[in-house]
Design a protein around this motif. Structure first.
Motif, PDB file in Angstrom:
ATOM      1  N   ILE A 145      48.967 -37.131 -31.620  1.00 36.69           N
ATOM      2  CA  ILE A 145      48.651 -37.344 -33.036  1.00 36.69           C
ATOM      3  C   ILE A 145      47.141 -37.419 -33.245  1.00 36.69           C
ATOM      4  CG2 ILE A 145      48.728 -39.878 -33.037  1.00 36.69           C
ATOM      5  CD1 ILE A 145      50.199 -39.734 -35.688  1.00 36.69           C
ATOM      6  N   LYS A 146      46.437 -37.976 -32.290  1.00 39.64           N
ATOM      7  CA  LYS A 146      44.979 -38.057 -32.381  1.00 39.64           C
ATOM      8  C   LYS A 146      44.360 -36.661 -32.357  1.00 39.64           C
ATOM      9  CE  LYS A 146      40.921 -40.027 -30.103  1.00 39.64           C
ATOM     10  NZ  LYS A 146      40.427 -40.818 -28.935  1.00 39.64           N
ATOM     11  N   GLU A 147      44.872 -35.819 -31.478  1.00 43.65           N
ATOM     12  CA  GLU A 147      44.367 -34.445 -31.372  1.00 43.65           C
ATOM     13  C   GLU A 147      44.617 -33.663 -32.661  1.00 43.65           C
ATOM     14  OE1 GLU A 147      45.298 -30.384 -28.774  1.00 43.65           O
ATOM     15  OE2 GLU A 147      46.060 -32.332 -28.101  1.00 43.65           O
ATOM     16  N   ILE A 148      45.807 -33.826 -33.254  1.00 48.56           N
ATOM     17  CA  ILE A 148      46.138 -33.135 -34.510  1.00 48.56           C
ATOM     18  C   ILE A 148      45.218 -33.594 -35.636  1.00 48.56           C
ATOM     19  CG2 ILE A 148      47.918 -32.869 -36.293  1.00 48.56           C
ATOM     20  CD1 ILE A 148      50.001 -33.088 -34.025  1.00 48.56           C
ATOM     21  N   GLN A 149      45.005 -34.892 -35.738  1.00 51.97           N
ATOM     22  CA  GLN A 149      44.174 -35.438 -36.810  1.00 51.97           C
ATOM     23  C   GLN A 149      42.730 -34.951 -36.704  1.00 51.97           C
ATOM     24  OE1 GLN A 149      46.274 -39.622 -38.106  1.00 51.97           O
ATOM     25  NE2 GLN A 149      45.028 -39.696 -36.269  1.00 51.97           N
ATOM     26  N   GLU A 150      42.206 -34.883 -35.498  1.00 49.02           N
ATOM     27  CA  GLU A 150      40.827 -34.433 -35.307  1.00 49.02           C
ATOM     28  C   GLU A 150      40.695 -32.931 -35.534  1.00 49.02           C
ATOM     29  OE1 GLU A 150      39.757 -35.728 -31.403  1.00 49.02           O
ATOM     30  OE2 GLU A 150      39.436 -37.824 -32.006  1.00 49.02           O
ATOM     31  N   LYS A 151      41.672 -32.178 -35.070  1.00 46.48           N
ATOM     32  CA  LYS A 151      41.606 -30.716 -35.179  1.00 46.48           C
ATOM     33  C   LYS A 151      41.679 -30.244 -36.624  1.00 46.48           C
ATOM     34  CE  LYS A 151      43.867 -26.479 -33.548  1.00 46.48           C
ATOM     35  NZ  LYS A 151      44.948 -25.922 -32.701  1.00 46.48           N
ATOM     36  N   TYR A 152      42.538 -30.873 -37.432  1.00 42.21           N
ATOM     37  CA  TYR A 152      42.770 -30.413 -38.803  1.00 42.21           C
ATOM     38  C   TYR A 152      42.136 -31.320 -39.868  1.00 42.21           C
ATOM     39  CZ  TYR A 152      46.239 -27.490 -36.449  1.00 42.21           C
ATOM     40  OH  TYR A 152      46.857 -26.602 -35.621  1.00 42.21           O
ATOM     41  N   ASN A 153      41.434 -32.358 -39.449  1.00 40.68           N
ATOM     42  CA  ASN A 153      40.789 -33.289 -40.390  1.00 40.68           C
ATOM     43  C   ASN A 153      41.810 -33.870 -41.369  1.00 40.68           C
ATOM     44  OD1 ASN A 153      38.693 -34.736 -41.627  1.00 40.68           O
ATOM     45  ND2 ASN A 153      38.308 -33.111 -43.106  1.00 40.68           N
TER      46      ASN A 153
END
Length: 271
Positions: free
Chosen positions: A137-145
């Motif tokens: 979830i952290k990776e998704i949030q950072e990748k897509y803002n």
């Protein structure tokens, strides 16, 4: 009599002067030119913004709108709270600065306006979205803002929410999450044993077994499936095949093809 006429003449100018004052101050040519210059040089841009976003433009204690006005040397007129369909106005003498101030305000409003996409997800799939230690979830949030809000464990019928300022990125993040869940669902399907029943006439069960059990052993080993035939004294056409989904599907096809090739029987089967 002469004194009365004299008093009247003395009072007349006073009356005229009072009438002129009532009409307002005289506009001199110089003032008129200045007003005309202001009207001619002033630029005004209107910005449509949701009423609930006006606070973003005003800022805490009016700090944001004050900074904008000072930075771009403009006046920003914000509609009264609760008014509808009233645009925000930016006014100033420098056309370029007015446009810059308007772009600044639009960026503030756009940043504050968020897009939300909801995803219906089975509760047992939420762990896939969160990942080990929250890594996925952290990776998704950072990748897509974006921000991803996952329902609490054990809650039912609560959708997963993806929120962010960029509509395209929010949708991309939602698609990413749905693909993760679809992949996991298929992985679980393929790794979970299933049973399937195929109807083959009792008289042909011997073909499935083969000489000294060669056929049934070969199919069981090569397809990694378990084939269960009804006992000899039970009149039943049911043959049960158990194993992983893809292997079971192929095993059933093999059984049907084996009987067909040996007996030339035509089955009404999808296999």
């Amino acid at each position: 009599m002469q004194n009365i006429k004299s008093e009247r003449r003395q009072h007349q100018p006073v009356t005229k002067m009072t009438e002129k004052k009532a009409k307002g101050p005289t506009v001199t040519p110089q003032v008129a030119r200045m007003r005309g210059q202001w009207v001619q040089e002033t630029t005004e841009i209107t910005i449509k913004a949701p009423n609930n976003m006006l606070g973003v433009v005003v800022g805490p204690g009016g700090s944001t709108i004050k900074n904008i006005q000072e930075k771009y040397n403009v006046r920003v007129f914000v509609p009264q709270k609760g008014s509808k369909d009233q645009p925000l106005r930016v006014v100033g003498l420098d056309k370029g600065q007015v446009h810059n101030a308007a772009d600044h305000i639009k960026a503030l409003v756009q940043k504050a306006v968020t897009t939300t996409v909801t995803i219906t997800a089975p509760n047992n799939m939420l762990g896939v979205v969160v990942g080990p230690g929250g890594s996925t979830i952290k990776e998704i949030q950072e990748k897509y803002n974006v921000r991803v809000f996952v329902p609490q464990k054990g809650s039912k019928d609560q959708p997963l929410r993806v929120v962010g300022p960029d509509k395209g990125l929010v949708q991309d993040a939602a698609d990413h999450i749905e693909s993760l869940m679809a992949y996991e669902k298929e992985r679980r399907r393929l790794s979970t044993p299933v049973s399937q029943t195929v109807f083959i006439p009792k008289a042909h069960h011997g073909l499935i077994i083969g000489r000294q059990g060669q056929n049934i052993q070969y199919l069981s080993l090569t397809r990694r499936i378990t084939i269960v035939l009804p006992p000899k004294n039970v009149k039943s056409d049911e043959v049960t095949v158990t194993g992983l989904p893809d292997q079971v599907d192929q095993g059933v096809r093999d059984l049907v093809n084996l009987v067909k090739s040996s007996t030339h029987i035509c089955y009404n089967s999808d296999f």
